[in-house]
Scaffold this active site. Structure first.
Site, PDB file in Angstrom:
ATOM      1  N   GLY A   1       0.842  -1.188   0.000  1.00 57.21           N
ATOM      2  CA  GLY A   1       0.000   0.000   0.000  1.00 57.21           C
ATOM      3  C   GLY A   1       0.877   1.236   0.000  1.00 57.21           C
TER       4      GLY A   1
ATOM      5  N   GLY B   1       4.065  -5.875  -4.234  1.00 61.85           N
ATOM      6  CA  GLY B   1       5.424  -6.042  -3.731  1.00 61.85           C
ATOM      7  C   GLY B   1       5.652  -7.394  -3.081  1.00 61.85           C
TER       8      GLY B   1
ATOM      9  N   GLY C   1       2.815  -9.844  -2.643  1.00 63.79           N
ATOM     10  CA  GLY C   1       1.928 -10.822  -3.283  1.00 63.79           C
ATOM     11  C   GLY C   1       2.517 -11.365  -4.577  1.00 63.79           C
TER      12      GLY C   1
ATOM     13  CG  ASN D   1     -12.419  -6.338  -7.511  1.00 65.46           C
ATOM     14  OD1 ASN D   1     -12.716  -7.129  -6.618  1.00 65.46           O
ATOM     15  ND2 ASN D   1     -12.157  -5.067  -7.283  1.00 65.46           N
TER      16      ASN D   1
ATOM     17  CB  SER E   1      -2.644  -3.706  -0.133  1.00 67.86           C
ATOM     18  OG  SER E   1      -2.954  -3.253  -1.405  1.00 67.86           O
TER      19      SER E   1
ATOM     20  CB  ILE F   1      -8.986  -2.071  -6.261  1.00 72.03           C
ATOM     21  CG1 ILE F   1      -7.518  -1.600  -6.361  1.00 72.03           C
ATOM     22  CG2 ILE F   1      -9.838  -1.460  -7.371  1.00 72.03           C
ATOM     23  CD1 ILE F   1      -7.302  -0.110  -6.419  1.00 72.03           C
TER      24      ILE F   1
ATOM     25  CE1 TYR G   1       2.213 -14.905   3.923  1.00 69.87           C
ATOM     26  CE2 TYR G   1       1.529 -16.703   2.493  1.00 69.87           C
ATOM     27  CZ  TYR G   1       2.496 -16.061   3.242  1.00 69.87           C
ATOM     28  OH  TYR G   1       3.758 -16.588   3.321  1.00 69.87           O
TER      29      TYR G   1
ATOM     30  CB  CYS H   1      18.109 -18.705   4.054  1.00 66.78           C
ATOM     31  SG  CYS H   1      19.508 -18.430   5.129  1.00 66.78           S
TER      32      CYS H   1
HETATM   33  P1  NAD Z   1       0.893  -4.057  -2.628  1.00 65.60           P
HETATM   34  O1  NAD Z   1       0.092  -2.848  -2.288  1.00 65.60           O
HETATM   35  O2  NAD Z   1       2.252  -3.885  -3.188  1.00 65.60           O
HETATM   36  O3  NAD Z   1       0.055  -4.952  -3.638  1.00 65.60           O
HETATM   37  C1  NAD Z   1      -1.302  -5.241  -3.479  1.00 65.60           C
HETATM   38  C2  NAD Z   1      -1.847  -5.664  -4.836  1.00 65.60           C
HETATM   39  O4  NAD Z   1      -3.226  -6.022  -4.711  1.00 65.60           O
HETATM   40  C3  NAD Z   1      -1.767  -4.545  -5.864  1.00 65.60           C
HETATM   41  O5  NAD Z   1      -1.080  -5.027  -6.989  1.00 65.60           O
HETATM   42  C4  NAD Z   1      -3.209  -4.205  -6.149  1.00 65.60           C
HETATM   43  O6  NAD Z   1      -3.419  -3.794  -7.481  1.00 65.60           O
HETATM   44  C5  NAD Z   1      -3.912  -5.514  -5.853  1.00 65.60           C
HETATM   45  N1  NAD Z   1      -5.318  -5.368  -5.476  1.00 65.60           N
HETATM   46  C6  NAD Z   1      -5.847  -4.520  -4.568  1.00 65.60           C
HETATM   47  N2  NAD Z   1      -7.164  -4.725  -4.460  1.00 65.60           N
HETATM   48  C7  NAD Z   1      -7.472  -5.730  -5.311  1.00 65.60           C
HETATM   49  C8  NAD Z   1      -8.658  -6.406  -5.609  1.00 65.60           C
HETATM   50  N3  NAD Z   1      -9.812  -6.095  -5.017  1.00 65.60           N
HETATM   51  N4  NAD Z   1      -8.622  -7.396  -6.538  1.00 65.60           N
HETATM   52  C9  NAD Z   1      -7.456  -7.736  -7.159  1.00 65.60           C
HETATM   53  N5  NAD Z   1      -6.297  -7.127  -6.908  1.00 65.60           N
HETATM   54  C10 NAD Z   1      -6.299  -6.136  -5.977  1.00 65.60           C
HETATM   55  O7  NAD Z   1       0.924  -4.949  -1.312  1.00 65.60           O
HETATM   56  P2  NAD Z   1       1.871  -6.207  -0.980  1.00 65.60           P
HETATM   57  O8  NAD Z   1       3.155  -5.718  -0.467  1.00 65.60           O
HETATM   58  O9  NAD Z   1       1.893  -7.148  -2.119  1.00 65.60           O
HETATM   59  O10 NAD Z   1       1.095  -6.848   0.257  1.00 65.60           O
HETATM   60  C11 NAD Z   1      -0.231  -7.304   0.094  1.00 65.60           C
HETATM   61  C12 NAD Z   1      -0.912  -7.588   1.416  1.00 65.60           C
HETATM   62  O11 NAD Z   1      -0.491  -8.823   1.945  1.00 65.60           O
HETATM   63  C13 NAD Z   1      -0.626  -6.555   2.490  1.00 65.60           C
HETATM   64  O12 NAD Z   1      -1.805  -6.366   3.233  1.00 65.60           O
HETATM   65  C14 NAD Z   1       0.437  -7.190   3.318  1.00 65.60           C
HETATM   66  O13 NAD Z   1       0.477  -6.698   4.630  1.00 65.60           O
HETATM   67  C15 NAD Z   1       0.010  -8.644   3.260  1.00 65.60           C
HETATM   68  N6  NAD Z   1       1.121  -9.566   3.407  1.00 65.60           N
HETATM   69  C16 NAD Z   1       1.416 -10.087   4.587  1.00 65.60           C
HETATM   70  C17 NAD Z   1       2.450 -10.968   4.706  1.00 65.60           C
HETATM   71  C18 NAD Z   1       2.798 -11.522   5.969  1.00 65.60           C
HETATM   72  O14 NAD Z   1       1.999 -11.677   6.820  1.00 65.60           O
HETATM   73  N7  NAD Z   1       4.042 -11.848   6.093  1.00 65.60           N
HETATM   74  C19 NAD Z   1       3.194 -11.333   3.642  1.00 65.60           C
HETATM   75  C20 NAD Z   1       2.884 -10.801   2.448  1.00 65.60           C
HETATM   76  C21 NAD Z   1       1.855  -9.912   2.344  1.00 65.60           C
END
Ligand code: NAD
Length: 552
Positions: free
Chosen positions: A48, A171, A173, A237, A260, A269, A317, A405
């Protein structure tokens, strides 16, 4: 206001721009974080709006401060803004940073946004504000660990012939398709932003772009039938596409999500909008946008529950989508659990978690040498070997050569000292910075993720990450940070980060040994105190003193 000055050149080679390697190493980590970010022009790194500096003035001021910083001084960063340089000591951290820490009752997105608009705060996520983001690799390994653990628990150790459905190619996902492939499965990922899809397909993290949900089903079933590993992206979506999949009678074996959703305004979104229309609504009417965003999450979680009821192994996740859905009417949202209690906690009990290092010379040969050293040091760790062998081939270098790792208590400090010796012996071209994700054994309280469902009910107790940060600062880790709201969003977490730099000196040996040992040790202690037997055993074996562990 000074401007972006992009592209950011990362410092490489033997030349120092700062007064010592500790400061130079931190500067290179900051530059590397920005280089690998999703929207570097806005200082946004991932998740985000997770940033590395509050604005460009602050960024340049941080760089100037690091260049001038003495060996007995500590730079203080408050939510991405350099606010002071203190006289400390050579044994103290060189940078201390605190990001997005709001007092409990005020820790809401609404209040945060007000402060952000006034220029008073920045959202640091986890590794963005700790300047140790290394691109998608960082999360790739953790995501691989999760899917591998899921395969072990439910599918005899492999996802071969299985289809995973998820969403979000951002980033973090963006690591999902490749991580599922490493576990030998087929992954369908729904993503609303065509630019993100293109980027993942181009970089090799995802293989195929399906034209439609129907197309994705055909491709996925064919690959699964042949036992082929494959990453498929579907534009759209997640709420809408999941409903479509249900209507088409498609059933995944495993289901999760990495949109996100932790950020209902600047992340998720809403359903029913094109990306462009959603962005326009976000700008024009943020309140309405949030409403629509929550409505979309409600639809998506309902669809996820429907898949789960039909047998999909379903887990969150860590994006807080369950809590947002529950708050907006989905009573059953928590019927599926998070990935930590399901798959990761036993590892945390041993202090095992995501160790990472960055070769500050910029020379890929340093990465080769350090990779080989890790494998030599732990020849019997099968999971480590599988990961390292795949990573060497599948993970492209992003910015400075780096590796992550999972290592446990007693392993990280050992490895750090090996790196420091290699430097001393001239086996590396330059120093090595070591760090980790905040998602780790002892460095985070996040009741819907890392600390969900703790044995003693201490899910929301945030004393532990604070102790972790204090402990790291007391032994002179080079950078120590405390964040609020990383991962799950405002009010959802408190976490701590750290960086320690091997520069080949004896003093570094001392810092490395103490910080890389104590850091995971706080995790073992935290889990032993909560009553986990694996952690109690690990603590006893390590001789950690816990006078009152497990007693209330
Ligand atoms: P990001 O903002 O870089 O990417 C999110 C993606 O989701 C974007 O590409 C966006 O276009 C897409 N998106 C948003 N709403 C959507 C929808 N309704 N339908 C389809 N696509 C949609 O975020 P990120 O860094 O990839 O992280 C994603 C989420 O996962 C965050 O909430 C993060 O905290 C969580 N996460 C947690 C862990 C963990 O617990 N270790 C690991 C990875 C990610």
């Amino acid at each position: 206001m000074r401007r972006a000055n992009l592209p950011i050149e990362i410092g490489r080679g033997p030349e120092l721009r700062c007064r010592g390697w500790r400061q130079e190493g931190i500067l290179r980590m900051l530059e590397n974080t920005l280089h690998n970010g999703e929207k570097p022009e806005e200082l946004i790194i991932y998740g985000g709006s997770g940033r590395c500096a509050r604005n460009w003035d602050c960024f340049h001021m941080i760089v100037d401060s690091l260049k001038a910083l003495g060996d007995d001084e500590t730079l203080l960063i408050q939510s991405g803004k350099p606010v002071g340089i203190m006289k400390t000591s050579p044994r103290a951290p060189r940078v201390l940073t605190a990001n997005a820490n709001l007092v409990g009752r005020w820790a809401t997105w609404e209040h945060f946004r007000e402060l952000e608009a006034k220029g008073l705060m920045m959202y640091g996520q986890y590794t963005a504000g700790t300047w140790c983001y290394i691109g998608t690799q960082g999360i790739l390994q953790g995501t691989y660990e999760t899917f591998a653990a899921c395969a072990k628990k439910h599918f005899g150790g492999t996802l071969k012939g299985r289809i995973v459905l998820t969403a979000g190619l951002g980033g973090m996902g963006g690591a999902q398709p490749l991580a599922v492939k490493m576990a030998e499965g087929v992954c369908i990922t729904v993503e609303i932003d065509p630019a993100r899809v293109e980027r993942r397909v181009k970089s090799g993290y995802c293989d195929v772009l399906a034209k439609s949900p129907e197309d994705a089903i055909v491709i996925a079933r064919k690959a699964a039938k042949k036992g082929e590993a494959l990453g498929i992206a579907v534009p759209g979506n997640a709420a809408e596409v999941h409903e479509k999949f249900l209507a088409l009678g498609f059933q995944p074996d495993v289901l999760t999500d990495q949109t996100s959703a932790h950020d209902p305004l600047n992340g998720y979104i809403p359903a029913g909008y094109s990306l462009a229309d959603a962005l326009e609504l976000r700008r024009r009417d943020p309140e309405r946008y949030m409403k629509e965003s929550f409505a979309g999450m409600v639809r998506q979680v309902k669809a996820m529950l429907a898949f789960m009821d039909k047998g999909a192994i379903t887990f969150e996740y860590g994006n807080n989508i369950r809590l947002n859905a529950k708050d907006h009417g989905v009573a059953r949202a928590f019927d599926f659990k998070g990935f930590v209690p399901l798959f990761i906690r036993p590892e945390f009990c041993k202090g095992r978690g995501p160790f990472r290092w960055v070769c500050l010379s910029g020379d890929p040969k340093d990465l080769e040498a350090t990779d080989a050293a890790v494998l030599k040091e732990f020849p019997n760790d099968r999971l480590l070997k599988t990961w390292m062998d795949m990573a060497k081939v599948q993970v492209p270098i992003q910015g400075l050569p780096s590796r992550t790792c999972w290592l446990a208590l007693g392993e990280r400090d050992r490895m750090g000292q090996v790196f420091n010796s290699m430097l001393r012996e001239g086996k590396l071209k330059g120093p090595v910075a070591m760090a980790r994700d905040h998602l780790d054994s002892g460095s985070v309280a996040q009741p819907t993720r890392e600390t969900e469902d703790m044995m003693d009910g201490s899910d929301a107790v945030a004393d532990w990450p604070l102790l972790n940060a204090l402990s790291n600062a007391s032994v002179g880790a080079d950078l120590v940070s405390i964040h609020q709201g990383g991962g799950g969003g405002m009010g959802a977490s408190i976490s701590a980060g750290m960086i320690v730099i091997a520069d080949g000196t004896d003093e570094a040996d001392d810092r490395i040994q103490r910080s890389l040992y104590n850091d995971p040790a706080t995790g073992v202690i935290r889990h032993a105190d909560a009553g986990y037997q694996i952690a109690k055993d690990a603590a006893a074996a390590a001789g950690l003193v816990m006078p009152m562990a497990g007693s209330q």
